[in-house]
Scaffold this active site. Structure first.
Site, PDB file in Angstrom:
ATOM      1  N   GLY A  49       0.779  -1.241   0.000  1.00  0.00           N
ATOM      2  CA  GLY A  49       0.000   0.000   0.000  1.00  0.00           C
ATOM      3  C   GLY A  49       0.806   1.285   0.000  1.00  0.00           C
ATOM      4  N   GLU A 103       3.813   4.027   6.163  1.00  0.00           N
ATOM      5  CA  GLU A 103       2.567   3.282   5.957  1.00  0.00           C
ATOM      6  C   GLU A 103       1.622   4.092   5.071  1.00  0.00           C
ATOM      7  OE1 GLU A 103       0.858   0.837   5.887  1.00  0.00           O
ATOM      8  OE2 GLU A 103       0.999  -0.503   7.602  1.00  0.00           O
ATOM      9  N   ASP A 104       0.742   3.383   4.378  1.00  0.00           N
ATOM     10  CA  ASP A 104      -0.281   4.077   3.608  1.00  0.00           C
ATOM     11  C   ASP A 104      -1.380   4.592   4.536  1.00  0.00           C
ATOM     12  OD1 ASP A 104      -1.115   1.497   4.237  1.00  0.00           O
ATOM     13  OD2 ASP A 104      -1.949   1.061   2.256  1.00  0.00           O
ATOM     14  N   ASP A 107      -5.221   2.133  10.518  1.00  0.00           N
ATOM     15  CA  ASP A 107      -6.643   1.904  10.788  1.00  0.00           C
ATOM     16  C   ASP A 107      -6.755   1.456  12.255  1.00  0.00           C
ATOM     17  OD1 ASP A 107      -9.356   1.503  10.264  1.00  0.00           O
ATOM     18  OD2 ASP A 107      -9.055  -0.499   9.462  1.00  0.00           O
ATOM     19  N   LYS A 135      -6.828   6.951  10.614  1.00  0.00           N
ATOM     20  CA  LYS A 135      -8.224   6.916  11.074  1.00  0.00           C
ATOM     21  C   LYS A 135      -8.204   6.837  12.600  1.00  0.00           C
ATOM     22  CE  LYS A 135      -9.838   4.097   7.126  1.00  0.00           C
ATOM     23  NZ  LYS A 135     -10.401   2.769   6.764  1.00  0.00           N
ATOM     24  N   PHE A 156     -14.000   3.513   4.323  1.00  0.00           N
ATOM     25  CA  PHE A 156     -13.098   2.767   3.446  1.00  0.00           C
ATOM     26  C   PHE A 156     -12.735   3.595   2.224  1.00  0.00           C
ATOM     27  CE2 PHE A 156     -11.587  -0.436   0.512  1.00  0.00           C
ATOM     28  CZ  PHE A 156     -10.772  -1.182   1.352  1.00  0.00           C
ATOM     29  N   ASP A 163      -6.025  -0.101  -1.860  1.00  0.00           N
ATOM     30  CA  ASP A 163      -6.754  -0.980  -2.770  1.00  0.00           C
ATOM     31  C   ASP A 163      -8.005  -1.578  -2.163  1.00  0.00           C
ATOM     32  OD1 ASP A 163      -5.123  -2.582  -0.942  1.00  0.00           O
ATOM     33  OD2 ASP A 163      -5.891  -4.276  -2.108  1.00  0.00           O
ATOM     34  N   ARG A 169      -5.267   0.818  -6.733  1.00  0.00           N
ATOM     35  CA  ARG A 169      -3.980   1.371  -6.272  1.00  0.00           C
ATOM     36  C   ARG A 169      -3.409   2.402  -7.229  1.00  0.00           C
ATOM     37  NH1 ARG A 169      -2.224  -1.858  -2.022  1.00  0.00           N
ATOM     38  NH2 ARG A 169      -2.408  -4.115  -2.275  1.00  0.00           N
TER      39      ARG A 169
END
Ligand code: IMP
Ligand code: MG
Length: 179
Positions: A49, A103-104, A107, A135, A156, A163, A169
């Site tokens: 990601g 990191e992308d 969560d 988040k 989301f 993705d 992506r």
């Protein structure tokens, strides 16, 4: 920017534009430069990601820096165990290094928390965390990212590396699941 995109029957609408992403990454690069204080940071990109974010941040850095790649998978069981499986590990020696994990998205925080636990015994001078998206309302682990692109609600999203089952992506903008 497309008015909407659909993957596996789910429709997503525009959320963060490529211009906003690019501008924010330049600001983050300035922060990283300032914090590096003459050190050569090692950016550790968490694949898949974060590939786009990590490389864009990396090429915006106007100081000496290195980049390395790892691939992880967090176990998604019925209970949150905090276990992270390493599909491709880090070969670089991080002893005494200034490490920045890239990191992308954070969560629940399970992935990044597990990675920090793995790397902590390896003697880095410091380990920081950069994430494009965060988040905060979903967070279940004790992690606090040092660099955050955008704080977002617990919805989301896809695009710019993120993705849905491998798709989305390569979108240059970020899209959010339509309610
Ligand atoms: P965490 O371990 O719960 O923090 O989740 C981290 C991983 O879950 C990320 O690296 C993503 O691969 C995935 N993920 C979490 N939220 C999203 C999202 O909104 N879209 C796409 N992938 C996501
Ligand atoms: Mg990921």
């Amino acid at each position: 920017m497309k008015p909407q995109v659909t993957y596996n029957g789910l429709t997503f609408e525009p959320y963060i534009t490529r211009e906003q992403i690019s501008e924010r990454i330049q600001q983050l690069a300035r922060e990283v430069e300032r914090d590096s204080q003459g050190q050569v940071p090692l950016l550790v990109c968490v694949l898949n990601g974060a590939a786009l974010f990590a490389t864009d941040l990396f090429r915006n850095l106007d100081i000496d820096a290195e980049i390395a790649f790892i691939r992880l998978k967090s176990y998604e069981g019925t209970s949150t165990t905090g276990t992270v499986k390493t599909l491709m590990g880090l070969t670089e020696d991080i002893k005494d290094r200034t490490v920045i994990l890239i990191e992308d998205i954070i969560d629940t925080g399970t992935t990044i928390h597990g990675l920090l636990k793995q790397l902590e015994p390896q003697g880095a001078q410091s380990i920081k965390v950069a994430t494009l998206l965060f988040k905060p309302d979903s967070l279940k682990c004790d992690v606090k990212p040092d660099y955050v692109g955008f704080e977002i609600p617990s919805k989301f999203i896809v695009g710019y590396g993120l993705d849905l089952d491998g798709l989305g992506r390569n979108l240059n903008d970020i899209y959010v699941l339509k309610q």
